[in-house]
Design a protein around this motif. Structure first.
Motif, mmCIF file in Angstrom:
data_model
loop_
_atom_site.group_PDB
_atom_site.id
_atom_site.type_symbol
_atom_site.label_atom_id
_atom_site.label_comp_id
_atom_site.label_asym_id
_atom_site.label_seq_id
_atom_site.Cartn_x
_atom_site.Cartn_y
_atom_site.Cartn_z
ATOM 1 N N TYR A 182 0.823 -1.207 0.000
ATOM 2 C CA TYR A 182 0.000 0.000 0.000
ATOM 3 C C TYR A 182 0.863 1.265 0.000
ATOM 4 O O TYR A 182 0.640 2.192 -0.794
ATOM 5 C CB TYR A 182 -0.924 -0.017 1.220
ATOM 6 N N THR A 266 -12.735 8.490 -4.004
ATOM 7 C CA THR A 266 -11.998 8.559 -2.743
ATOM 8 C C THR A 266 -12.317 7.412 -1.804
ATOM 9 O O THR A 266 -11.663 7.274 -0.775
ATOM 10 C CB THR A 266 -12.314 9.880 -2.013
ATOM 11 N N PRO A 268 -11.676 4.149 -2.238
ATOM 12 C CA PRO A 268 -10.482 3.313 -2.060
ATOM 13 C C PRO A 268 -9.376 3.990 -1.263
ATOM 14 O O PRO A 268 -8.495 3.323 -0.743
ATOM 15 C CB PRO A 268 -10.009 3.052 -3.502
ATOM 16 N N VAL A 269 -9.411 5.327 -1.170
ATOM 17 C CA VAL A 269 -8.371 6.037 -0.439
ATOM 18 C C VAL A 269 -8.625 5.973 1.060
ATOM 19 O O VAL A 269 -7.731 5.711 1.864
ATOM 20 C CB VAL A 269 -8.284 7.504 -0.903
ATOM 21 N N TYR A 270 -9.890 6.175 1.450
ATOM 22 C CA TYR A 270 -10.200 6.184 2.865
ATOM 23 C C TYR A 270 -10.169 4.792 3.486
ATOM 24 O O TYR A 270 -9.886 4.652 4.670
ATOM 25 C CB TYR A 270 -11.580 6.810 3.106
ATOM 26 N N ILE A 271 -10.467 3.761 2.689
ATOM 27 C CA ILE A 271 -10.418 2.407 3.224
ATOM 28 C C ILE A 271 -9.011 2.038 3.679
ATOM 29 O O ILE A 271 -8.813 1.599 4.814
ATOM 30 C CB ILE A 271 -10.953 1.394 2.188
ATOM 31 N N PRO A 272 -7.979 2.197 2.843
ATOM 32 C CA PRO A 272 -6.645 1.823 3.313
ATOM 33 C C PRO A 272 -6.059 2.773 4.348
ATOM 34 O O PRO A 272 -5.058 2.445 4.982
ATOM 35 C CB PRO A 272 -5.794 1.828 2.040
ATOM 36 N N LEU A 275 -6.066 0.966 7.137
ATOM 37 C CA LEU A 275 -5.274 -0.250 7.037
ATOM 38 C C LEU A 275 -4.425 -0.504 8.276
ATOM 39 O O LEU A 275 -4.275 -1.660 8.692
ATOM 40 C CB LEU A 275 -4.393 -0.204 5.785
ATOM 41 N N ALA A 338 -8.436 -5.678 2.543
ATOM 42 C CA ALA A 338 -8.517 -4.215 2.564
ATOM 43 C C ALA A 338 -7.606 -3.597 1.517
ATOM 44 O O ALA A 338 -7.959 -2.598 0.874
ATOM 45 C CB ALA A 338 -8.145 -3.698 3.954
ATOM 46 N N TYR A 341 -9.239 -4.057 -1.921
ATOM 47 C CA TYR A 341 -10.400 -3.173 -2.057
ATOM 48 C C TYR A 341 -9.967 -1.722 -2.280
ATOM 49 O O TYR A 341 -10.664 -0.952 -2.945
ATOM 50 C CB TYR A 341 -11.266 -3.274 -0.809
ATOM 51 N N SER A 342 -8.812 -1.356 -1.743
ATOM 52 C CA SER A 342 -8.329 0.011 -1.956
ATOM 53 C C SER A 342 -7.916 0.251 -3.395
ATOM 54 O O SER A 342 -7.931 1.382 -3.874
ATOM 55 C CB SER A 342 -7.141 0.295 -1.028
ATOM 56 N N SER A 345 -12.426 -0.699 -5.640
ATOM 57 C CA SER A 345 -13.563 -0.925 -4.759
ATOM 58 C C SER A 345 -14.832 -1.289 -5.516
ATOM 59 O O SER A 345 -15.805 -1.724 -4.906
ATOM 60 C CB SER A 345 -13.825 0.328 -3.918
#
Length: 448
Positions: A182, A266, A268-272, A275, A338, A341-342, A345
């Motif tokens: 990541y 955004t 995929p950005v907030y999910i990782p 992380l 995760a 998914y980033s 998504s």
């Protein structure tokens, strides 16, 4: 990428080569406590494996400082020095605890001081990305408190899960691998230099764990102790703080277009950005359950017991190795799920894959007595317990089945007290050296 891989290999090599001498030093120094009621192992095993891991960390940072591309990281950022300062302090506290068993509150205070040392040198959370709001700047006190809390939680989560041979090192290695991918994607794909320290920390952390694992796999010849578990927990937290609190999501330039498109991009950005929490999801869950369980019984949250997740796996019939592999599986599923998914998504294949793998994991949990057998052509490449061995004439099929059942119940024998632990100081405990043969017991077949 080549310089990161070189740093990883150097860290792993130094850690691996130093673990053998450290093991002998731990035996001479008497860092071999008697077996406690909550312990799973049956022989006194030396600790202080964190000494080799710490010198592996130092070697990785030293090599990175002399590489062409990574050397600029040390010139433009103070985070590597902050990590080394905090790691040295937490490692020293862990060494003292492995030898003298210091109080839990003193260790907690030391963890907070180590986190404060890193904050004073610039390794702190500056802002938080909040979905629907954007990047929220934090005051100095808010950033300090949040940084210290994340460091303390991560250190204790890793420390709590360090209960089986190879468990903590393997789980943290899996988490570091997902985190490295990541952070490297942010640094390389988006050209954000602020993600370079986190990428370096993840590579070094993988090297520390990979170098120590050969000595720590079941049956372990040495334990990392608190000097190792708290150290790798702090390094993991340092990488999370660096990439979450230092990298501005606005720099990813994903907010172009309509508001609907910006929100979708955004995700995929907030999910990782969560992380750092997902990669310690299993240890964190174990930590929370332990606190609730002990508080409910009227005990101190720091009181040790045999109620951790890995202990539960042993109680329902899983062998030591299988319990460790199951914990590896869930850690990898959460961390890499995760991470995937980033990247995309919108793909339903990712969700379906996670669901299928979760189902497979639940099936494995319900089959504690099942022993897989390798095909004939692969018997030469697997351990003896997975081979289709012929039953000897002196052993009836019923006796063979009973022997397999005893092999599956091996880890429970330590809890029931059927086997007499070997006293500390006995020659040949857990092998003559880090690369030498292990001690063989008369009833060795029952410990598999």
């Amino acid at each position: 990428m080549r310089e990161y891989l070189l740093t990883l290999c150097i860290t792993a090599a130094v850690t691996y080569l130093l673990t053998g001498p450290v093991r002998k030093f731990a035996i001479v120094a008497g860092a071999m406590p008697e077996i406690r009621a909550r312990d799973v192992h049956r022989e006194p095993t030396p600790r202080l494996g964190g000494i080799a891991m710490f010198f592996g960390l130092c070697a990785g940072l030293l090599v990175a400082d002399h590489l062409t591309n990574l050397s600029t990281l040390f010139e433009n950022s103070n985070e590597p020095r902050a990590l080394l300062s905090g790691a040295a302090l937490i490692w020293l506290i862990g060494v003292l605890d492995d030898k003298f068993e210091i109080d839990a509150l003193i260790k907690l205070g030391g963890q907070m001081i180590a986190a404060g040392v890193m904050v004073m040198q610039g390794l702190t959370i500056l802002w938080l990305p909040i979905p629907g709001v954007g990047s929220v700047a934090l005051t100095q006190w808010q950033g300090t408190l949040l940084t210290v809390a994340l460091v303390v939680i991560t250190i204790n989560a890793v420390n709590f899960v360090d209960g089986l041979d190879g468990l903590a090192a393997g789980m943290v290695c899996i988490a570091a691998a997902a985190f490295f991918l990541y952070a490297y994607r942010i640094w390389y794909s988006y050209g954000i230099e602020a993600a370079a320290p986190a990428t370096l920390f993840a590579a070094i952390l993988m090297g520390m764990c990979l170098g120590f694992l050969p000595h720590n796999m079941h049956p372990a010849r040495i334990f990392m102790g608190d000097s190792g578990s708290m150290l790798i927990g702090l390094v993991l937290a340092a990488g999370a703080i660096s990439v979450t609190g230092q990298v501005d999501p606005d720099a990813l330039k994903l907010f172009a277009g309509s508001e609907k498109e910006a929100v979708h991009q955004t995700v995929p950005v907030y999910i990782p950005l969560l992380l750092p929490l997902t990669i310690i999801a299993v240890p964190a869950a174990d930590l929370i359950l332990a606190i609730v369980r002990r508080t409910w019984r009227g005990q101190s949250p720091f009181a040790a017991d045999r109620g951790h997740l890995h202990h539960r796996l042993l109680e329902i019939g899983h062998s030591h190795s299988r319990a460790v592999l199951i914990m590896y599986f869930w850690s990898a599923l959460i961390a890499f799920g995760a991470l995937t998914y980033s990247v995309n998504s919108a793909s339903m294949w990712i969700v379906l894959s996670v669901v299928i793998l979760s189902t497979l994991g639940l099936v494995l949990l319900l089959l504690p007595r099942f022993t897989p057998r390798a095909p004939r052509w692969a018997e030469a490449f697997v351990p003896p317990r997975y081979r289709r061995g012929r039953v000897s004439e002196s052993q009836t099929p019923d006796a063979a089945a009973e022997s397999d059942a005893q092999a599956a119940e091996g880890p429970l024998e330590a809890a029931s007290g059927e086997r007499t632990p070997v006293a500390a100081g006995v020659s040949g405990v857990n092998g003559a050296s880090a690369v030498g043969p292990r001690a063989r017991l008369a009833d060795r077949s029952r410990s598999r």
